[in-house]
Design a protein around this motif. Structure first.
Motif, PDB file in Angstrom:
ATOM      1  N   SER A   1       0.826  -1.205   0.000  1.00  0.00           N
ATOM      2  CA  SER A   1       0.000   0.000   0.000  1.00  0.00           C
ATOM      3  C   SER A   1       0.860   1.254   0.000  1.00  0.00           C
ATOM      4  N   GLN A   2       1.998   1.215   0.741  1.00  0.00           N
ATOM      5  CA  GLN A   2       2.889   2.367   0.782  1.00  0.00           C
ATOM      6  C   GLN A   2       3.541   2.578  -0.577  1.00  0.00           C
ATOM      7  N   THR A   3       3.899   1.487  -1.280  1.00  0.00           N
ATOM      8  CA  THR A   3       4.505   1.579  -2.611  1.00  0.00           C
ATOM      9  C   THR A   3       3.530   2.198  -3.597  1.00  0.00           C
ATOM     10  N   VAL A   4       2.290   1.772  -3.546  1.00  0.00           N
ATOM     11  CA  VAL A   4       1.243   2.334  -4.423  1.00  0.00           C
ATOM     12  C   VAL A   4       1.068   3.821  -4.134  1.00  0.00           C
ATOM     13  N   LYS A   5       1.043   4.154  -2.848  1.00  0.00           N
ATOM     14  CA  LYS A   5       0.854   5.552  -2.436  1.00  0.00           C
ATOM     15  C   LYS A   5       1.981   6.434  -2.964  1.00  0.00           C
ATOM     16  N   THR A   6       3.227   5.965  -2.810  1.00  0.00           N
ATOM     17  CA  THR A   6       4.378   6.744  -3.257  1.00  0.00           C
ATOM     18  C   THR A   6       4.368   6.921  -4.771  1.00  0.00           C
ATOM     19  N   ALA A   7       4.122   5.823  -5.511  1.00  0.00           N
ATOM     20  CA  ALA A   7       4.100   5.894  -6.977  1.00  0.00           C
ATOM     21  C   ALA A   7       2.993   6.826  -7.464  1.00  0.00           C
ATOM     22  N   THR A   8       1.845   6.787  -6.800  1.00  0.00           N
ATOM     23  CA  THR A   8       0.718   7.638  -7.200  1.00  0.00           C
ATOM     24  C   THR A   8       1.043   9.114  -6.984  1.00  0.00           C
ATOM     25  N   ILE A   9       1.664   9.432  -5.846  1.00  0.00           N
ATOM     26  CA  ILE A   9       2.040  10.821  -5.554  1.00  0.00           C
ATOM     27  C   ILE A   9       2.983  11.356  -6.627  1.00  0.00           C
ATOM     28  N   VAL A  10       3.961  10.527  -7.008  1.00  0.00           N
ATOM     29  CA  VAL A  10       4.924  10.949  -8.032  1.00  0.00           C
ATOM     30  C   VAL A  10       4.232  11.166  -9.369  1.00  0.00           C
ATOM     31  N   LEU A  11       3.390  10.221  -9.778  1.00  0.00           N
ATOM     32  CA  LEU A  11       2.729  10.312 -11.092  1.00  0.00           C
ATOM     33  C   LEU A  11       1.780  11.503 -11.167  1.00  0.00           C
ATOM     34  N   LEU A  12       1.082  11.786 -10.070  1.00  0.00           N
ATOM     35  CA  LEU A  12       0.149  12.914 -10.081  1.00  0.00           C
ATOM     36  C   LEU A  12       0.871  14.260 -10.138  1.00  0.00           C
TER      37      LEU A  12
ATOM     38  N   THR B   1      11.066  13.551 -27.059  1.00  0.00           N
ATOM     39  CA  THR B   1      10.003  13.769 -26.073  1.00  0.00           C
ATOM     40  C   THR B   1       9.803  12.544 -25.202  1.00  0.00           C
ATOM     41  N   LEU B   2       9.791  11.359 -25.844  1.00  0.00           N
ATOM     42  CA  LEU B   2       9.631  10.128 -25.081  1.00  0.00           C
ATOM     43  C   LEU B   2      10.797   9.931 -24.113  1.00  0.00           C
ATOM     44  N   ASN B   3      12.001  10.221 -24.576  1.00  0.00           N
ATOM     45  CA  ASN B   3      13.186  10.056 -23.718  1.00  0.00           C
ATOM     46  C   ASN B   3      13.119  10.954 -22.490  1.00  0.00           C
ATOM     47  N   SER B   4      12.571  12.151 -22.647  1.00  0.00           N
ATOM     48  CA  SER B   4      12.455  13.060 -21.493  1.00  0.00           C
ATOM     49  C   SER B   4      11.499  12.486 -20.447  1.00  0.00           C
ATOM     50  N   HIS B   5      10.396  11.867 -20.928  1.00  0.00           N
ATOM     51  CA  HIS B   5       9.471  11.215 -19.997  1.00  0.00           C
ATOM     52  C   HIS B   5      10.144  10.038 -19.299  1.00  0.00           C
ATOM     53  N   LEU B   6      10.860   9.234 -20.067  1.00  0.00           N
ATOM     54  CA  LEU B   6      11.516   8.052 -19.500  1.00  0.00           C
ATOM     55  C   LEU B   6      12.578   8.451 -18.482  1.00  0.00           C
ATOM     56  N   THR B   7      13.293   9.546 -18.758  1.00  0.00           N
ATOM     57  CA  THR B   7      14.292  10.030 -17.802  1.00  0.00           C
ATOM     58  C   THR B   7      13.638  10.396 -16.481  1.00  0.00           C
ATOM     59  N   GLU B   8      12.464  11.035 -16.574  1.00  0.00           N
ATOM     60  CA  GLU B   8      11.738  11.410 -15.361  1.00  0.00           C
ATOM     61  C   GLU B   8      11.283  10.167 -14.605  1.00  0.00           C
ATOM     62  N   PHE B   9      10.790   9.158 -15.348  1.00  0.00           N
ATOM     63  CA  PHE B   9      10.364   7.914 -14.713  1.00  0.00           C
ATOM     64  C   PHE B   9      11.534   7.230 -14.002  1.00  0.00           C
TER      65      PHE B   9
ATOM     66  N   ASP C   1      14.352   8.602 -12.940  1.00  0.00           N
ATOM     67  CA  ASP C   1      14.819   9.399 -11.800  1.00  0.00           C
ATOM     68  C   ASP C   1      13.998   9.120 -10.554  1.00  0.00           C
ATOM     69  N   HIS C   2      12.689   8.881 -10.749  1.00  0.00           N
ATOM     70  CA  HIS C   2      11.794   8.610  -9.624  1.00  0.00           C
ATOM     71  C   HIS C   2      11.650   7.113  -9.352  1.00  0.00           C
ATOM     72  N   GLU C   3      12.441   6.294 -10.068  1.00  0.00           N
ATOM     73  CA  GLU C   3      12.448   4.834  -9.898  1.00  0.00           C
ATOM     74  C   GLU C   3      11.087   4.216 -10.180  1.00  0.00           C
ATOM     75  N   LEU C   4      10.343   4.825 -11.110  1.00  0.00           N
ATOM     76  CA  LEU C   4       9.075   4.250 -11.549  1.00  0.00           C
ATOM     77  C   LEU C   4       9.293   3.203 -12.633  1.00  0.00           C
ATOM     78  N   VAL C   5      10.398   3.317 -13.345  1.00  0.00           N
ATOM     79  CA  VAL C   5      10.698   2.423 -14.464  1.00  0.00           C
ATOM     80  C   VAL C   5      12.165   2.016 -14.398  1.00  0.00           C
ATOM     81  N   LYS C   6      12.412   0.764 -14.717  1.00  0.00           N
ATOM     82  CA  LYS C   6      13.784   0.266 -14.798  1.00  0.00           C
ATOM     83  C   LYS C   6      14.018  -0.361 -16.168  1.00  0.00           C
ATOM     84  N   ILE C   7      15.265  -0.370 -16.598  1.00  0.00           N
ATOM     85  CA  ILE C   7      15.627  -0.944 -17.895  1.00  0.00           C
ATOM     86  C   ILE C   7      16.337  -2.278 -17.669  1.00  0.00           C
TER      87      ILE C   7
END
Length: 363
Positions: A264-275, A320-328, A330-336
């Motif tokens: 629940s805490q992980t969902v909460k943190t990810a949601t705060i970042v995305l919003l 443009t896509l790369n800028s979004h991915l960089t943001e993701f 940085d916030h550890e929302l996405v990994k490669i």
């Protein structure tokens, strides 16, 4: 006079002390060491620990309330400092959130106030500055600046932070006493500790129509600023205002040491970042989430993500896509991670259940 006896006694005492010292060191080194480790601690679920902590009765509430009330006599002095062009930096043990918000709501009623919550793990500083620009834009139209009335707010289409800061610094308003107050809770918070962000905040504080009221709690926070930033750009007036109030809100977003990270805490943190991100960025994330939910064991190649986003008019170019991915990232929302065929694939480090909750929240 014969002093040989006392000399011998001093030597014996010194020798006895040395012998005991080295004997103690030898015994300590040969003693059986504990095999217990920090990892052996039986940690509990984070939600359970937070609920238990919330049931702890606070102490000295009456004394804390009296202390906060005593600071109200300083409100006129703080307001005068702001009107004279200074920034206010509040320090001292205890949460100062309630104190600063009370000051803003009672003493700054004639001025617009924008709040930045620096205790959050991630902050979109550009969005906060865009909100500031919109406030100044409205004031430029209402303070009898006829030339600005005909221009729509959509003209505030800034491409960079430098353009934003230039606009904020050059805003022309007839009222010489007017300013916008930026309240920053925890300017030393985790989302604001980057040196580049501190440079932007210093430049913001130096704008003619901007005043900063900030709080700090970390003992090394002043190391963020050089002499020019502290004394010229921020132009701080330091105030020692210990409140001894608990850090309830500020500590909510920090993981607890003796707790497992709950879903629940992980969902909460990810949601705060995305919003805190743009609508387009959220839509790109949802494309990636949809693919992962339908193919849980496979990552999504970057080229496939670009094709889908291009078809849905979410991005206009790979840049443009790369800028979004960089943001993701940085916030550890996405990994490669590498696919079996060697190409880079994107993966969201969440369980399917948690990912579904995040998508539902941002929808």
């Amino acid at each position: 006079m014969d002093t040989s006896g006392s000399w011998d006694e001093d030597e014996d005492e010194e020798f006895e002390f040395s012998r005991n010292y080295f004997l103690a060191k030898e015994l300590a080194s040969s003693a059986k060491k504990s095999k217990h480790k920090l990892t052996d601690i039986d940690v509990v679920d984070e939600q359970e620990l937070r609920e238990a902590a919330s049931r702890i009765q606070p102490k000295h509430e009456d004394e804390i309330a009296l202390l906060l009330d005593s600071y109200k006599t300083m409100y006129p002095e703080w307001l005068l400092a702001l009107r004279c062009g200074f920034g206010l930096l509040m320090y001292g043990f205890g949460s100062k959130k309630t104190l600063i918000e009370d000051f803003a709501s009672t003493a700054l009623t004639e001025y617009p106030v924008v709040v930045i919550n620096g205790y959050l793990q991630s902050i979109n500083l550009k969005q906060a500055m865009i909100a500031l620009a919109e406030v100044l834009w409205d004031q430029m139209k209402t303070k009898r600046r006829v030339s600005y009335r005909e221009l729509p707010k959509s003209q505030l289409n800034f491409q960079s932070m430098d353009e934003l800061l230039t606009f904020l610094d050059q805003a022309e308003i007839d009222d010489v006493d007017f300013f916008v107050c930026v309240v920053i809770h925890n300017i030393d918070g985790p989302g604001l500790r980057d040196s580049e962000i501190q440079q932007y905040l210093a430049r913001l504080a130096a704008c003619a129509r901007i005043r900063i009221v900030a709080t700090i709690d970390h003992v090394n926070a002043p190391l963020f600023w050089d002499k020019n930033m502290a004394h010229t750009q921020f132009n701080w007036c330091w105030y020692h205002v210990p409140t001894f109030a608990p850090y309830k809100v500020e500590g909510m977003f920090y993981p607890m040491i003796l707790a497992h990270g709950s879903a629940s805490q992980t969902v909460k943190t990810a949601t705060i970042v995305l919003l805190s991100l743009t609508r387009n960025a959220q839509s790109v994330f949802k494309v990636l989430a949809e693919h992962q939910l339908s193919h849980p064991d496979e990552g999504m190649p970057i080229s496939d993500l670009y094709s889908v986003c291009r078809e849905r008019f979410l991005v206009s170019s790979q840049v443009t896509l790369n800028s979004h991915l960089t943001e993701f990232k940085d916030h550890e929302l996405v990994k490669i991670k590498k696919h079996s065929d060697g190409q880079d694939c994107l993966h969201i480090p969440l369980t399917s259940e948690a990912l579904q909750k995040v998508v539902l929240e941002i929808n």
